[in-house]
Each structure stands twice: as C-alpha cells, then as structure tokens.
Design an enzyme around this catalytic site. Structure first.
Site, short mmCIF file in Angstrom:
data_model
loop_
_atom_site.label_atom_id
_atom_site.label_comp_id
_atom_site.label_asym_id
_atom_site.label_seq_id
_atom_site.Cartn_x
_atom_site.Cartn_y
_atom_site.Cartn_z
N ARG A 77 -19.96 1.85 -7.28
CA ARG A 77 -19.50 1.14 -6.07
C ARG A 77 -19.76 -0.36 -6.12
NH1 ARG A 77 -22.11 5.37 -3.47
NH2 ARG A 77 -20.71 7.12 -3.05
N LYS A 97 -9.10 -10.66 -5.76
CA LYS A 97 -8.15 -9.54 -5.88
C LYS A 97 -8.31 -8.94 -7.26
CE LYS A 97 -4.33 -10.73 -2.79
NZ LYS A 97 -2.89 -11.04 -2.71
N GLU A 99 1.94 -22.25 -11.21
CA GLU A 99 1.03 -22.05 -10.07
C GLU A 99 0.42 -23.39 -9.65
OE1 GLU A 99 1.08 -19.21 -8.56
OE2 GLU A 99 1.77 -17.83 -10.12
N LYS A 123 -7.23 -22.86 -3.70
CA LYS A 123 -7.21 -21.40 -3.59
C LYS A 123 -8.48 -20.93 -2.88
CE LYS A 123 -6.21 -16.99 -5.21
NZ LYS A 123 -5.73 -16.11 -6.25
N GLU A 146 -5.81 -11.57 3.27
CA GLU A 146 -4.39 -11.89 3.43
C GLU A 146 -3.82 -11.45 4.77
OE1 GLU A 146 -2.15 -11.59 -0.19
OE2 GLU A 146 -0.23 -11.76 0.86
N ARG A 193 -3.40 -16.86 3.61
CA ARG A 193 -3.40 -16.52 2.19
C ARG A 193 -1.97 -16.23 1.71
NH1 ARG A 193 -7.93 -13.16 -1.27
NH2 ARG A 193 -6.91 -13.45 -3.26
N ASN A 240 1.99 -17.18 -1.69
CA ASN A 240 3.18 -16.49 -2.21
C ASN A 240 4.41 -17.38 -2.22
OD1 ASN A 240 1.82 -14.09 -2.63
ND2 ASN A 240 2.15 -13.40 -0.53
N HIS A 300 7.20 -16.65 -4.49
CA HIS A 300 6.93 -15.35 -5.11
C HIS A 300 7.85 -14.23 -4.64
CE1 HIS A 300 3.54 -17.49 -6.68
NE2 HIS A 300 3.05 -16.43 -7.27
N HIS A 324 9.30 -12.16 -7.60
CA HIS A 324 9.10 -10.71 -7.79
C HIS A 324 10.44 -10.01 -7.94
CE1 HIS A 324 4.95 -11.04 -5.70
NE2 HIS A 324 4.85 -11.23 -6.99
N HIS A 349 5.81 -14.42 -15.62
CA HIS A 349 5.61 -14.55 -14.18
C HIS A 349 5.80 -16.01 -13.74
CE1 HIS A 349 4.12 -13.76 -10.21
NE2 HIS A 349 3.12 -14.61 -10.35
#
Ligand SMILES: NC(=O)c1ccc[n+]([C@@H]2O[C@H](COP(=O)([O-])OP(=O)(O)OC[C@H]3O[C@@H](n4cnc5c(N)ncnc54)[C@H](O)[C@@H]3O)[C@@H](O)[C@H]2O)c1
Length: 361
Positions: A122, A144, A186, A226, A236, A240, A244, A247, A251, A264
């Site tokens: 954990r 993330k 980015e 960031k 998010e 946050r 994107n 993005h 995507h 990407h």
C-alpha cells in the site's frame, strides 16, 4: 546550477524537486532519510545501457546495496505483466515499508514504477529520476501513476506522490531528436497556458539539447508551473484540467491513428494549433505567432488526414472527457489565460482541424 523547489500537495505531503546540471548528486542524501541500507531500482533499458554503471557506482560509493530491474523501453512496458514482474522483483529483494524505490527513465518508467510504489504494501517511498525532457517537465511531477489496459491508455493507476524528483539535465544530451520534440511540445504548452515568456526561451532550444543555464531555468520554470497547478488541484477537480490544452485533439489523433503514427508530443503540438484556432473562432483575439513559430519542427506530412476530419471529430466526442454530446476543450482567452469550454458546435471543431492540419503539413 541546481534549482530546488518543494511541492506541497493537499498540505500533507512535500515533494522535493532538484533540477539542474549534476543534480543526481542529491540522490544519496535523498535515500539516507529512509535509514535503509538497500534501495530498489526500476530503470529503462536504454538509460541502463547509457548511464547504469555510473548510477550504480554513485550509490555503491555511498554504501547502498541496490537491486536493479530493467524495463524494456517503450510504451509496452506500461502493462499488467511488467507491473507484476516489477512487484515480484520488489518482494524477491526483501522490500519493507521503508525501502525506497527509484524510477530512472522517461515517463513510461515513472508511470509504471510509480504505480508499483503505490501498490506494494500500500505504498513504499518513491524517488523519480526523470531522464527525458517530457518526464522532467511533466510526468515526474504531480503524482499520476499507472499502466495501460487493452481498453485504453492509463486506465489503471492511482495518485501517488514521489518524495523526491531529481531532474539531472545532463541526461538529456543523449535524448533522440523525436523525444526532444515530444517534451518540447509540453514546454510550449506551459507557455500557452501559464507563462508566455517561455515561448522565447523554448524557441532557443527547439532543435535539441545544449548545456546551458537557460535550459535549466526553462525546465525548472515548467516543473514549477506544473507543481503549482497540482498543489492547488491534485485530483483534477478544476484547474489541473488546463494541463490538457491541446490534448483533446491530440488524444483523438493518436487513437484515430492507433498510436502508431505520431508521438504524443507531435499530436499535442497539432492539438494546440487546433485549440488556438478554436479559441479564435470562438471570438477570442489572440496572436497566433508565438505558437506558430514552432511549426517548422512539427511538419508531419498530414495531408491524407484532411479528408478524414469527420472521423477525428467523432473520436473527440467519444473521448472520456466528453459530457452530454459536447466535447470539453481547453481554450485560451489569451496566452496565460486558459478556460474550459463544452462545445457542441461540430462546425468550428472541424474548421480548427483543417487549420491545424494545414499548419503541420
Ligand atoms: N504521469 C503523468 O502525469 C504523465 C504526464 C505525461 C505523460 N505521461 C506518460 O509518459 C509516457 C511518455 O514518457 P516519455 O515521453 O518520457 O517516453 P519514454 O519513457 O518512452 O521515453 C522515450 C524514449 O527515450 C528513451 N530515453 C529515456 N531517457 C533517455 C536518455 N536520457 N537518453 C536517451 N534515451 C532516453 C527511452 O528508452 C524511450 O525509448 C507515456 O506513457 C505517458 O502516458 C505521464
């Protein structure tokens, strides 16, 4: 030159970030705080080949016993099988709740190792050593973590913060050009959503790595942006989502071309050009030159896609971020002033695609 910042998330956890030339020298001290004799390392295969010996010697000199597990390079490493193999490796090497796990590599290594650290017992201590530009400015910061599922990218994972991030810019000298452009997209994004001064500095480094204090400053400023956004909105729920920018388009493009054709970052650049056009079509007056200046680095022979825009638009509406027949897009009032819009007008989305494909052809 080494910069140091602290990121506080939810007031409960502080992550130290060191960025700069030879900042790897902070690694032994970052490990000592756990009062353990051993450390576990998950490392990207290319990084292991290029820098593995140097890193292991650094740790051995400081009397750490390290066990190393090498991950194949590339997105395929973010799989259930590689996650399980890395978890097995931890238990085979006597992991306990205080054993630090080091992730040394790009975003793939960081995402997988982060999820291993989050799930073993954990949660065991995590140190990120990002070695790509993208990982230094983006993926190593913010917590993330995760792996891919046959149903889609990053569908299994959790939020799990590293204790320390060490972004040693000297790793970047061996980064392939395409990976550089990927991270640079980015960087340009941070210019667009938060700090337009970054455009000029980024332009200086658009073609690749050069050892320079200005590059270190650029990377630190991006990491700071960031960090600032994540500290305010770790999970998010709000701003946050500004990260994107570009993005939703990206995507759609990546999934429409089955993740084979564009990196990407390439998709993100095209997506940002589209999102900027969309912002203009929605009535915002914004100078497109700062973003367009980078187009020469993203000429991607995309003319065949112009007749397939309806398919791209459809993909956007199928994206997980779309609500009630609308598509959620980050737009700009101006550089540094992003906002979220839920669009239902297919026409302007279509026109934004045409523009972006023309720019990047
Ligand atoms: N967690 C997040 O917030 C977040 C954010 C953005 C992206 N990501 C994830 O990051 C991943 C992409 O990361 P990436 O672009 O770093 O890709 P990557 O980890 O695949 O690295 C790119 C390539 O560069 C090689 N490499 C790494 N460091 C090198 C070095 N110093 N010199 C030479 N080669 C080197 C790797 O072997 C690989 O072939 C994706 O899986 C994406 O989902 C996560």
């Amino acid at each position: 030159l080494i910069h140091h910042i602290n990121i506080d998330t939810a007031g409960t956890h502080t992550c130290k970030v060191y960025s700069g030339r030879d900042s790897i020298q902070h690694l032994p001290d970052s490990l000592r705080i756990y009062k353990q004799e051993n450390a576990l390392i998950l490392i990207d295969a290319n990084v292991q080949r290029l820098y593995g010996r140097r890193l292991i010697e650094l740790l051995a000199d400081c009397k750490f016993r390290v066990a190393v597990h090498t991950l194949p390079s590339g997105e395929t490493a973010k799989s259930e099988a590689h996650w399980l193999a890395a978890v097995d490796f931890c238990f085979e090497h006597g992991v306990n709740r205080k054993t630090p796990l080091l992730a040394i590599g790009g975003g793939v290594t960081g995402d997988l190792a982060g999820f291993v650290a989050a799930s073993v017992m954990r949660g065991i201590p995590l140190i990120q050593v990002p070695t790509t530009l993208l990982a230094m400015v983006d993926s190593s910061i913010g917590g993330k973590t995760g792996i891919n599922h046959p149903s889609g990218k990053n569908l299994i994972g959790s939020f799990y913060q590293p204790d320390t991030v060490i972004a040693d810019t000297t790793f970047l000298k061996s980064l392939p050009d395409r990976e550089w452009r990927c991270g640079m997209a980015e960087v340009i994004k941070y210019g667009a959503i938060a700090d337009p001064d970054l455009f000029d500095i980024a332009y200086t480094f658009r073609n690749g790595y050069r050892d320079s204090d200005q590059l270190i400053e650029l990377i630190t400023r991006c990491a700071n942006i960031k960090a600032g956004i994540v500290a305010d909105d770790e999970k998010e729920a709000g701003k946050r989502a500004f990260l994107n920018f570009g993005h939703t388009f990206a995507h759609a493009l990546e999934s429409f071309t089955e993740f084979k054709r564009f990196s990407h970052g390439e998709a993100v650049y095209i997506g940002m050009v589209a999102a900027l056009k969309l912002s203009a079509l929605a009535g915002n007056s914004i100078d497109d030159v700062p973003l367009m200046k980078f187009a020469d680095n993203y000429k991607l022979s995309v003319s065949d896609l112009k007749s397939r825009i309806p398919g791209l638009v459809k993909k956007m509406f199928a994206d997980k971020k779309s609500l009630n027949n609308s598509v959620r897009v980050v737009m700009l009032k101006d550089y540094g002033h992003p906002y979220i819009a839920d669009l239902t007008d297919l026409g302007i989305v279509h026109d934004a695609w045409i523009h972006a494909l023309n720019v990047c052809d």
